[in-house]
Design an enzyme around this catalytic site. Structure first.
Site, PDB file in Angstrom:
ATOM      1  N   TYR A 204       4.109  10.801 -12.638  1.00  0.00           N
ATOM      2  CA  TYR A 204       4.842  10.858 -13.796  1.00  0.00           C
ATOM      3  C   TYR A 204       6.238  11.655 -13.947  1.00  0.00           C
ATOM      4  O   TYR A 204       6.975  11.416 -14.807  1.00  0.00           O
ATOM      5  CB  TYR A 204       3.985  11.236 -14.947  1.00  0.00           C
ATOM      6  CG  TYR A 204       2.966  10.020 -15.174  1.00  0.00           C
ATOM      7  CD1 TYR A 204       2.816   8.773 -14.543  1.00  0.00           C
ATOM      8  CD2 TYR A 204       1.773  10.141 -16.329  1.00  0.00           C
ATOM      9  CE1 TYR A 204       1.897   7.891 -14.639  1.00  0.00           C
ATOM     10  CE2 TYR A 204       0.970   9.160 -16.423  1.00  0.00           C
ATOM     11  CZ  TYR A 204       0.974   8.204 -15.756  1.00  0.00           C
ATOM     12  OH  TYR A 204       0.046   7.213 -15.878  1.00  0.00           O
TER      13      TYR A 204
ATOM     14  N   LYS B  24      -6.986   9.095  -3.601  1.00  0.00           N
ATOM     15  CA  LYS B  24      -6.908   7.875  -3.037  1.00  0.00           C
ATOM     16  C   LYS B  24      -6.463   8.265  -1.718  1.00  0.00           C
ATOM     17  O   LYS B  24      -5.371   7.819  -0.958  1.00  0.00           O
ATOM     18  CB  LYS B  24      -5.877   6.946  -3.762  1.00  0.00           C
ATOM     19  CG  LYS B  24      -5.658   5.621  -3.079  1.00  0.00           C
ATOM     20  CD  LYS B  24      -6.683   4.734  -3.565  1.00  0.00           C
ATOM     21  CE  LYS B  24      -6.486   3.144  -2.638  1.00  0.00           C
ATOM     22  NZ  LYS B  24      -7.681   2.199  -2.902  1.00  0.00           N
TER      23      LYS B  24
ATOM     24  N   ASP C 120      -4.968   9.401 -16.439  1.00  0.00           N
ATOM     25  CA  ASP C 120      -4.623   8.663 -17.585  1.00  0.00           C
ATOM     26  C   ASP C 120      -5.316   7.303 -17.730  1.00  0.00           C
ATOM     27  O   ASP C 120      -5.883   7.199 -18.767  1.00  0.00           O
ATOM     28  CB  ASP C 120      -3.184   8.282 -17.245  1.00  0.00           C
ATOM     29  CG  ASP C 120      -2.233   7.605 -18.376  1.00  0.00           C
ATOM     30  OD1 ASP C 120      -2.986   7.356 -19.588  1.00  0.00           O
ATOM     31  OD2 ASP C 120      -1.188   7.326 -18.415  1.00  0.00           O
TER      32      ASP C 120
ATOM     33  N   ASP D 209      -9.190   7.040 -20.414  1.00  0.00           N
ATOM     34  CA  ASP D 209      -9.127   5.982 -21.366  1.00  0.00           C
ATOM     35  C   ASP D 209     -10.511   4.797 -21.034  1.00  0.00           C
ATOM     36  O   ASP D 209     -11.003   4.458 -21.991  1.00  0.00           O
ATOM     37  CB  ASP D 209      -7.971   4.808 -21.383  1.00  0.00           C
ATOM     38  CG  ASP D 209      -6.646   5.526 -22.273  1.00  0.00           C
ATOM     39  OD1 ASP D 209      -7.163   6.770 -22.662  1.00  0.00           O
ATOM     40  OD2 ASP D 209      -6.000   4.528 -22.798  1.00  0.00           O
TER      41      ASP D 209
ATOM     42  N   ASP E 167     -10.549   3.631  -6.784  1.00  0.00           N
ATOM     43  CA  ASP E 167     -10.979   2.376  -7.105  1.00  0.00           C
ATOM     44  C   ASP E 167     -12.672   2.370  -7.153  1.00  0.00           C
ATOM     45  O   ASP E 167     -12.869   1.613  -8.078  1.00  0.00           O
ATOM     46  CB  ASP E 167     -10.419   1.145  -6.124  1.00  0.00           C
ATOM     47  CG  ASP E 167     -10.618   2.130  -4.884  1.00  0.00           C
ATOM     48  OD1 ASP E 167     -10.777   3.274  -4.549  1.00  0.00           O
ATOM     49  OD2 ASP E 167     -10.546   1.236  -3.769  1.00  0.00           O
TER      50      ASP E 167
END
Ligand code: NAD
Length: 355
Positions: free
Chosen positions: A138, A189, A245, A249, A221
């Site tokens: 980001y 990952k 992020d 959520d 994942d």
């Protein structure tokens, strides 16, 4: 201990006012807390043309922690970006270097019906997602859209983490786990991304200092899948900005009740800003309809993480559990046909449960 209270906009003033009434009970019982309020967001813009007025920032600098309501509203949507309410929030995060975002997802047994998952999968869920908030893809440079040698346009971003950035969020995770069930799952990952293999190595290294906390690793994942398959397996999940992020959520929606979820953003000194995860809910503002429990639970996090008042935090959380068990419901968490209470009455019930 000084707490800067920034009510903000929409339902923010109602839910923070009720939270202060609840905290007053702890003060009467001997907890040394002082509160001072200041405008932020749209209220800051209305007061002085700035979503983070200088006096508000000065108040926060003198405080031990910030209790934040919510900001935003349709009347501010057309303002130029620097004057928009959410800039107040973003600037506070940046100013105080609030790199650790803590989002608990708790499903109270009485509210398991609100989840889209089966009650037996989520009832009793109590997990904490710790998201790194100031680094990763980001913010990584270079980024942009360029034309390649073959003349085709391409977009690109850069995922990067420095060792010190990973170390400090890892420390936050292990320290948070010590206040819970002492289990940390680091999500990455590492099978594909160099940055996250490095993340895994550094987290493993920091873990040497926390022999009393269990550490596991999981690919993102798989973590996304496990969160809906068997979310109760987790205690603390720590991860980078982008994965966090998305996963935070996902985890918050396991609970199905936005009006119940608190959050914290901390820096390296455990100075923090505490706020409900929901927004300013302009559709119900000023009508005594908002659920104040997410803000009351944010205050409990403030007591635990910034003021080290674990017992007071637990007292608040126990009071919230009690009012839910007693059947008090604001409209957002009520089953159809059930009688509901308003913002003030819900706070009254929490106060009664504390006495
Ligand atoms: P929202 O979270 O404000 O509302 C979404 C829905 O949930 C609405 O129906 C609302 O009535 C309901 N809701 C939210 N909090 C509730 C509570 N405590 N009790 C009962 N019901 C509740 O999200 P939105 O509608 O997308 O955004 C409204 C405004 O809030 C926008 O201006 C947005 O930018 C801002 N916002 C602010 C923050 C923040 O301050 N951190 C976060 C998200 C959105």
């Amino acid at each position: 201990m000084k707490i800067a209270v920034l009510p903000g906009d929409g339902i923010g003033p109602e839910i923070t006012a009720q939270t202060l009434r609840v905290l007053d009970v702890l003060v009467r019982d001997g907890l040394k807390l002082e509160f001072e309020s200041a405008p932020v967001g749209g209220a800051g813009y209305d007061a002085s043309g700035d979503p983070l007025p200088a006096a508000t920032l000065a108040l926060c600098e003198k405080a031990d922690a910030i209790l934040f309501g919510s900001v935003g509203g349709p009347q501010y949507d057309a303002l130029p970006r620097p004057q928009r309410p959410e800039q107040g929030l973003l600037r506070l995060r940046k100013h105080f270097d609030l790199f650790a975002n803590l989002r608990p997802a708790v499903v109270y047994p009485e509210l398991a019906h609100a989840s889209t998952l089966r009650p037996d999968v989520v009832a009793g869920l109590d997990l904490l997602i710790l998201r790194e908030l100031t680094g990763d893809i980001y913010f990584g440079q270079p980024r942009g859209v360029r034309t390649t040698e073959s003349g085709e346009r391409e977009g690109f971003d850069t995922m990067r983490y420095t060792e010190s950035e990973i170390r400090r969020i890892a420390h936050s995770a292990f320290q948070a786990a010590r206040k819970r069930q002492r289990r940390v799952c680091s999500v990455d990952k590492a099978n594909v991304l160099e940055t996250t293999q490095f993340w895994r190595d550094v987290v493993t290294d920091v873990h040497d200092e926390y022999a009393d906390v269990e550490l596991s690793h999981m690919y993102v994942d798989n973590a996304a899948m496990q969160l809906v398959r068997n979310p109760k397996q987790f205690d603390v999940i720590v991860t980078g900005n982008m994965f966090g992020d998305i996963l935070s959520d996902e985890a918050s929606m396991l609970t199905g009740s936005i009006g119940m979820l608190p959050s914290a953003s901390l820096n390296a000194n455990n100075f923090g800003m505490y706020e409900p995860i929901h927004g300013s809910a302009p559709d119900i503002a000023g009508r005594n309809l908002a659920n104040p429990l997410a803000t009351i639970l944010s205050a409990a996090m403030l007591l635990r993480y910034s003021l080290d008042q674990d017992e007071a935090a637990r007292r608040l959380e126990t009071a919230v559990r009690k009012v839910l068990a007693q059947g008090y419901r604001t409209a957002d968490i009520a089953e159809a046909g059930r009688q509901t209470v308003g913002t003030r009455e819900m706070a009254d019930a929490v106060i009664a449960a504390l006495l």
